[in-house]
Write a protein that holds these residues in place. Structure first.
Motif, mmCIF file in Angstrom:
data_model
loop_
_atom_site.group_PDB
_atom_site.id
_atom_site.type_symbol
_atom_site.label_atom_id
_atom_site.label_comp_id
_atom_site.label_asym_id
_atom_site.label_seq_id
_atom_site.Cartn_x
_atom_site.Cartn_y
_atom_site.Cartn_z
ATOM 1 N N ILE A 281 -1.278 11.358 4.286
ATOM 2 C CA ILE A 281 -0.004 10.889 4.848
ATOM 3 C C ILE A 281 0.373 9.596 4.138
ATOM 4 N N ASN A 282 1.550 9.585 3.536
ATOM 5 C CA ASN A 282 1.978 8.408 2.769
ATOM 6 C C ASN A 282 3.163 7.744 3.471
ATOM 7 N N LEU A 283 2.970 6.489 3.907
ATOM 8 C CA LEU A 283 4.051 5.748 4.563
ATOM 9 C C LEU A 283 4.801 4.957 3.501
ATOM 10 N N ASN A 284 6.035 5.335 3.261
ATOM 11 C CA ASN A 284 6.836 4.713 2.209
ATOM 12 C C ASN A 284 7.834 3.746 2.861
ATOM 13 N N VAL A 285 7.454 2.472 2.896
ATOM 14 C CA VAL A 285 8.260 1.446 3.576
ATOM 15 C C VAL A 285 8.643 0.389 2.538
ATOM 16 N N PRO A 286 9.940 -0.032 2.516
ATOM 17 C CA PRO A 286 10.362 -1.005 1.496
ATOM 18 C C PRO A 286 9.589 -2.322 1.585
ATOM 19 N N PHE A 287 9.343 -2.929 0.419
ATOM 20 C CA PHE A 287 8.566 -4.169 0.359
ATOM 21 C C PHE A 287 9.216 -5.294 1.178
ATOM 22 N N GLN A 288 10.552 -5.372 1.188
ATOM 23 C CA GLN A 288 11.211 -6.462 1.919
ATOM 24 C C GLN A 288 10.889 -6.379 3.418
ATOM 25 N N THR A 289 10.891 -5.164 3.957
ATOM 26 C CA THR A 289 10.563 -4.955 5.381
ATOM 27 C C THR A 289 9.150 -5.442 5.655
ATOM 28 N N ILE A 290 8.251 -5.131 4.719
ATOM 29 C CA ILE A 290 6.839 -5.468 4.873
ATOM 30 C C ILE A 290 6.619 -6.976 4.937
#
Ligand code: G5P
Ligand code: MG
Length: 223
Positions: free
Chosen positions: A111-120
């Motif tokens: 399972i790959n969670l693809n979340v933008p770096f800015q959100t992180i």
């Protein structure tokens, strides 16, 4: 849900993408045993084991622990829970680690969670962690019932040393350089499932529905 067959899964995603948060939900809904490489390392640091003392500065600087140490540690722990279904979080993080895992086990799904770096970056500055259990909180998203204390044990929460903004930037760089190739590795094996978004509560129903389908397909095949 009763599993007919041992399921072996991996959860991937950049630092702070929600691997720990989603893993807790998967454990609750599907009964897989959660094993987080970062939680294991932090427990070693807290207990001041030889490994913990050796690896602390590496982790605090946002660098990866050497592959051979990491693979030995995780494969050794996995052997102890061999007969149960498990979910690996934070391992493998390099292609060499993925190959070491492959030699020992075949992986059913990634399972790959693809979340933008800015959100992180925004999330990690407001994260609070209960080190002994690995439970995570966030002052905006899922605050503890009593500020600064773990909901279950009442023990104090801490901010991780590697959540400083400059270290987060280094962790994201190391993710791009060393971990993104692992996504390609699993994509080529046909086991990668990517979930994109900026909110865990919106991503989770898709992960849950996917796992229900996956588990019933694997159980039918095993029957
Ligand atoms: P870790 O411990 O594996 P990372 O960097 O991969 O660390 P991390 O930081 O633990 O990953 P996560 O688990 O993906 O992040 O995310 P999380 O904790 O669930 O969520 C982050 C925050 O966002 C939390 O506060 C959460 O409440 C909040 N949150 C979640 N969803 C939402 C949302 O929708 N909205 C909002 N607002 N907030 C949300 O590895 C640490 C270090 O150990 C070493 C490395 O040095 C690494 O840097 N290491 C390894 N080295 C080599 N090989 C390996 N395999 C290694 N594994 C670990
Ligand atoms: Mg985590």
């Amino acid at each position: 849900m009763v599993l007919q067959r041992v399921i072996r899964a991996v959860i991937m995603g950049p630092p702070g993408s929600g691997k720990g948060t989603v893993s807790a939900r998967i454990t609750k809904s599907f009964g897989l045993q959660h094993m987080s490489s970062g939680d294991i390392l932090r427990a070693n640091i807290k207990e001041k084991t030889e490994l913990g003392l050796l690896m602390k500065s590496c982790i605090d600087q946002g660098q990866l622990v050497p592959d051979d140490i990491m693979s030995r540690l995780i494969l050794n722990d996995l052997r102890k829970i061999d007969n149960n279904g498990w979910l690996l979080d934070g391992f493998p993080r390099t292609v060499s680690q993925a190959e070491a895992l492959d030699h020992a086990y075949s992986i059913d799904t990634v399972i790959n969670l693809n979340v933008p770096f800015q959100t992180i970056k925004e999330r990690l500055t407001s994260r609070w962690t209960h080190i002994p259990s690995g439970r995570v909180y966030n002052t905006d998203f899922n605050p503890p019932k009593v500020p600064g204390l773990d909901d279950v044990t009442g023990e104090p929460l801490v901010q991780r040393d590697d959540d400083r903004p400059e270290t987060v930037t280094r962790r994201l760089k190391s993710y791009e350089n060393q971990t993104e190739p692992v996504l390609e590795y699993y994509r080529s094996k046909g086991v990668l499932e990517t979930f994109t978004g900026t909110e865990t509560n919106k991503i989770w129903p898709h992960v849950e529905a996917f796992l229900h389908r996956k588990f019933s397909a694997l159980s039918q095949r095993a029957a």
